[in-house]
Design a protein around this motif. Structure first.
Motif, PDB file in Angstrom:
ATOM      1  N   PRO A  39      -0.876   4.160  -5.325  1.00  0.00           N
ATOM      2  CA  PRO A  39      -1.230   5.566  -5.133  1.00  0.00           C
ATOM      3  C   PRO A  39      -0.881   6.420  -6.350  1.00  0.00           C
ATOM      4  CG  PRO A  39       0.028   4.735  -3.263  1.00  0.00           C
ATOM      5  CD  PRO A  39       0.093   3.690  -4.343  1.00  0.00           C
ATOM      6  N   LEU A  88      -3.963  -1.732  -0.765  1.00  0.00           N
ATOM      7  CA  LEU A  88      -4.812  -1.043  -1.745  1.00  0.00           C
ATOM      8  C   LEU A  88      -5.563  -2.010  -2.658  1.00  0.00           C
ATOM      9  CD1 LEU A  88      -2.604   2.049  -2.596  1.00  0.00           C
ATOM     10  CD2 LEU A  88      -4.602   1.923  -1.101  1.00  0.00           C
ATOM     11  N   ASP A 110      -8.606   4.671   5.826  1.00  0.00           N
ATOM     12  CA  ASP A 110      -8.446   5.352   4.542  1.00  0.00           C
ATOM     13  C   ASP A 110      -7.895   4.406   3.481  1.00  0.00           C
ATOM     14  OD1 ASP A 110      -6.050   5.486   6.139  1.00  0.00           O
ATOM     15  OD2 ASP A 110      -5.222   7.008   4.798  1.00  0.00           O
ATOM     16  N   GLN A 114      -9.866   3.109   0.053  1.00  0.00           N
ATOM     17  CA  GLN A 114      -9.265   3.168  -1.285  1.00  0.00           C
ATOM     18  C   GLN A 114      -9.246   1.785  -1.930  1.00  0.00           C
ATOM     19  OE1 GLN A 114      -8.360   6.105  -2.926  1.00  0.00           O
ATOM     20  NE2 GLN A 114      -8.449   4.640  -4.610  1.00  0.00           N
ATOM     21  N   ASN A 118     -10.796   0.838  -5.496  1.00  0.00           N
ATOM     22  CA  ASN A 118      -9.971   0.209  -6.532  1.00  0.00           C
ATOM     23  C   ASN A 118     -10.617  -1.078  -7.039  1.00  0.00           C
ATOM     24  OD1 ASN A 118      -8.104   2.265  -6.113  1.00  0.00           O
ATOM     25  ND2 ASN A 118      -6.726   1.010  -4.892  1.00  0.00           N
TER      26      ASN A 118
END
Length: 175
Positions: A39, A88, A110, A114, A118
């Motif tokens: 993040p 992620l 969510d 992401q 990525n």
């Protein structure tokens, strides 16, 4: 070592120190920028061998632990991997560099979104989708019922639930 001094090669050293000797895996760690999979605001810690908070009470898997799990899979380039717990996408990216393809499931929409971003930003094209199967929005069945010889589960305990919650049984036919 100061924050600014950490680099991708530091992760390679940490992975080697954990006993990893597979050169393909070490090269995957070397060429996959973990900073692209953490993040915003956590890039300074991206090359430390530590878990990083990603929201919903979840953390990334410590890179050396991911490497130990991946090396234990003994992947060949023609493997089809089903991963439970994309986070992620860092571990997903490592798997994708070592296998033919990876279908990855993530509980939190969510976080799954992401991870898709990525992976796309890193040009990783052999992860057809990262999705949320708990609500029916994910990849179960996406691979036209292809069976996966390799199943990796890194999904951890869920906040408020007290312990591990298995994914729905609908993913089992692919395993």
């Amino acid at each position: 070592m100061t924050e600014a001094a950490y680099r991708p090669e530091d992760l390679v050293r940490a992975v080697r120190a954990a006993g990893i000797s597979d050169e393909r895996l070490l090269q995957a760690v070397r060429t996959t920028p973990r900073a692209a999979f953490v993040p915003a605001g956590h890039q300074a810690h991206a090359y430390h061998d530590v878990p990083i908070s990603i929201g919903h009470g979840q953390v990334t898997t410590q890179p050396s632990l991911s490497a130990v799990m991946i090396e234990g899979l003994d992947l060949s380039v023609d493997e089809h991997v089903l991963e439970i717990g994309a986070g992620l996408g860092f571990q997903t990216a490592l798997l994708a560099r070592l296998a033919t393809d990876v279908v990855s499931i993530e509980r939190w929409p969510d976080i799954a979104h992401q991870a898709q971003l990525n992976l796309a930003r890193q040009g990783i094209r052999n992860v057809p989708t990262v999705g949320d199967t708990w609500t029916g929005q994910g990849p179960v069945g996406h691979t036209t019922a292809r069976c996966h010889r390799v199943l990796v589960e890194t999904e951890g305990p869920f906040p408020g639930g007290g312990g591990w919650e298995p994914p729905p049984p609908s993913y089992l036919p692919q395993a």
